[in-house]
Motif scaffolding. Structure first.
Motif, PDB file in Angstrom:
ATOM      1  N   ILE A  24       1.150  -1.473   0.633  1.00 16.80           N
ATOM      2  CA  ILE A  24       0.088  -0.062   0.477  1.00 16.80           C
ATOM      3  C   ILE A  24       1.099   1.172  -0.027  1.00 16.80           C
ATOM      4  O   ILE A  24       2.306   1.182   1.149  1.00 16.80           O
ATOM      5  CB  ILE A  24      -1.171  -0.113   1.555  1.00 16.80           C
ATOM      6  CG1 ILE A  24      -0.162  -0.260   2.698  1.00 16.80           C
ATOM      7  CG2 ILE A  24      -2.084  -1.298   0.624  1.00 16.80           C
ATOM      8  CD1 ILE A  24      -0.802   1.501   3.514  1.00 16.80           C
TER       9      ILE A  24
ATOM     10  N   TRP B 166       5.536   3.645   0.607  1.00 18.24           N
ATOM     11  CA  TRP B 166       4.745   2.174  -0.079  1.00 18.24           C
ATOM     12  C   TRP B 166       5.253   1.752   0.939  1.00 18.24           C
ATOM     13  O   TRP B 166       7.067   1.946   1.590  1.00 18.24           O
ATOM     14  CB  TRP B 166       5.681   1.772  -1.192  1.00 18.24           C
ATOM     15  CG  TRP B 166       4.659   2.218  -2.875  1.00 18.24           C
ATOM     16  CD1 TRP B 166       5.008   3.325  -3.147  1.00 18.24           C
ATOM     17  CD2 TRP B 166       3.922   2.111  -3.143  1.00 18.24           C
ATOM     18  NE1 TRP B 166       4.172   3.781  -4.292  1.00 18.24           N
ATOM     19  CE2 TRP B 166       3.396   2.813  -4.595  1.00 18.24           C
ATOM     20  CE3 TRP B 166       2.734   0.959  -2.808  1.00 18.24           C
ATOM     21  CZ2 TRP B 166       1.719   3.028  -5.477  1.00 18.24           C
ATOM     22  CZ3 TRP B 166       1.147   0.450  -3.445  1.00 18.24           C
ATOM     23  CH2 TRP B 166       1.028   1.520  -4.731  1.00 18.24           C
TER      24      TRP B 166
ATOM     25  N   GLU C 155      -7.587  -1.872   4.651  1.00 16.32           N
ATOM     26  CA  GLU C 155      -6.901  -1.783   3.441  1.00 16.32           C
ATOM     27  C   GLU C 155      -6.464  -2.021   2.174  1.00 16.32           C
ATOM     28  O   GLU C 155      -6.491  -0.970   1.322  1.00 16.32           O
ATOM     29  CB  GLU C 155      -5.610  -1.444   4.282  1.00 16.32           C
ATOM     30  CG  GLU C 155      -4.964  -0.397   5.112  1.00 16.32           C
ATOM     31  CD  GLU C 155      -3.338  -0.288   6.146  1.00 16.32           C
ATOM     32  OE1 GLU C 155      -2.895  -0.581   4.927  1.00 16.32           O
ATOM     33  OE2 GLU C 155      -3.474   0.669   7.108  1.00 16.32           O
ATOM     34  N   THR C 156      -7.332  -3.570   1.607  1.00 15.65           N
ATOM     35  CA  THR C 156      -6.612  -3.539   0.601  1.00 15.65           C
ATOM     36  C   THR C 156      -7.347  -3.674   0.072  1.00 15.65           C
ATOM     37  O   THR C 156      -8.122  -4.352  -0.958  1.00 15.65           O
ATOM     38  CB  THR C 156      -6.108  -4.542   0.773  1.00 15.65           C
ATOM     39  OG1 THR C 156      -6.483  -5.276   1.293  1.00 15.65           O
ATOM     40  CG2 THR C 156      -4.305  -3.519   1.092  1.00 15.65           C
TER      41      THR C 156
ATOM     42  N   ALA D 282      -7.744  -0.089  -2.887  1.00 18.33           N
ATOM     43  CA  ALA D 282      -6.778   1.193  -1.755  1.00 18.33           C
ATOM     44  C   ALA D 282      -8.259   1.350  -0.771  1.00 18.33           C
ATOM     45  O   ALA D 282      -9.131   1.915  -1.713  1.00 18.33           O
ATOM     46  CB  ALA D 282      -5.992   2.265  -2.176  1.00 18.33           C
TER      47      ALA D 282
ATOM     48  N   ALA E  15      -4.671   3.632   3.085  1.00 17.11           N
ATOM     49  CA  ALA E  15      -4.402   3.408   2.005  1.00 17.11           C
ATOM     50  C   ALA E  15      -4.718   4.439   0.924  1.00 17.11           C
ATOM     51  O   ALA E  15      -5.192   4.889   0.347  1.00 17.11           O
ATOM     52  CB  ALA E  15      -4.314   2.347   1.500  1.00 17.11           C
TER      53      ALA E  15
ATOM     54  N   ASP F 296      -3.120   4.448  -2.288  1.00 17.81           N
ATOM     55  CA  ASP F 296      -2.783   3.423  -3.262  1.00 17.81           C
ATOM     56  C   ASP F 296      -2.505   1.786  -3.168  1.00 17.81           C
ATOM     57  O   ASP F 296      -2.077   1.595  -1.772  1.00 17.81           O
ATOM     58  CB  ASP F 296      -2.034   3.720  -4.287  1.00 17.81           C
ATOM     59  CG  ASP F 296      -1.464   3.606  -5.886  1.00 17.81           C
ATOM     60  OD1 ASP F 296      -2.975   2.465  -5.579  1.00 17.81           O
ATOM     61  OD2 ASP F 296      -1.103   3.834  -6.861  1.00 17.81           O
ATOM     62  N   VAL F 297      -2.948   0.771  -4.366  1.00 15.71           N
ATOM     63  CA  VAL F 297      -2.393  -0.336  -3.873  1.00 15.71           C
ATOM     64  C   VAL F 297      -2.023  -1.179  -4.669  1.00 15.71           C
ATOM     65  O   VAL F 297      -2.348  -0.705  -5.701  1.00 15.71           O
ATOM     66  CB  VAL F 297      -3.388  -0.958  -3.074  1.00 15.71           C
ATOM     67  CG1 VAL F 297      -4.991  -1.221  -3.973  1.00 15.71           C
ATOM     68  CG2 VAL F 297      -3.087  -2.857  -2.742  1.00 15.71           C
TER      69      VAL F 297
END
Length: 140
Positions: A26, A37, A61-62, A106, A110, A112-113
């Motif tokens: 993430i 990251w 988060e993901t 995300a 987060a 982005d992922v």
């Protein structure tokens, strides 16, 4: 208790989730290490086991679920300011697990992922020790 300049260490977890020889990472949406990251993770909530916290944080988060085993590593993350005062102190326990389900998106903290191959770890800013930790723990 604040994450910054705390009066005691904070207990946290992170997850090395693996799929097709790639690690789920993430991009941090909050300090500390905003924009870096990292492995997905966060703080343990009162009444929650380490493994429960790891599964919850990974999902929040993901959007992904993993088959988590026992912890594979525990370490301290301590940052000090220019006067030597502790800015952050986390005790982090890492879990490793294979991807089970979910679409990596995300969420929560987060920004982005991404599924990242070890060859691509050096091409992005990461939290301290993360590339080495991923490479080492992928072999466990």
């Amino acid at each position: 208790m604040s994450r910054f300049y705390p009066d005691a260490p904070r207990v946290g977890v992170s997850v090395l989730c693996l799929k097709d020889n790639k690690a789920l990472m993430i991009k941090r949406g909050k300090e500390p290490y905003l924009g870096h990251w990292s492995l997905p993770g966060g703080l343990v909530e009162l009444g929650e086991t380490l493994k429960q916290a790891a599964a919850r944080e990974l999902l929040e988060e993901t959007g992904v679920q993993a088959a988590l085993g026992e912890p594979v590593e525990t370490f301290d993350s301590i940052d000090r300011d220019e006067h030597g005062k502790v800015v952050t102190h986390f005790i982090l326990t890492v879990f490793r697990g294979s991807y089970l389900s979910g679409s990596a998106l995300a969420g929560d903290d987060a920004a982005d992922v991404a599924w990242v191959h070890t060859d691509d770890l050096e091409n992005r800013p990461t939290t301290p020790g993360t590339p080495e930790r991923i490479r080492r723990l992928m072999l466990v």
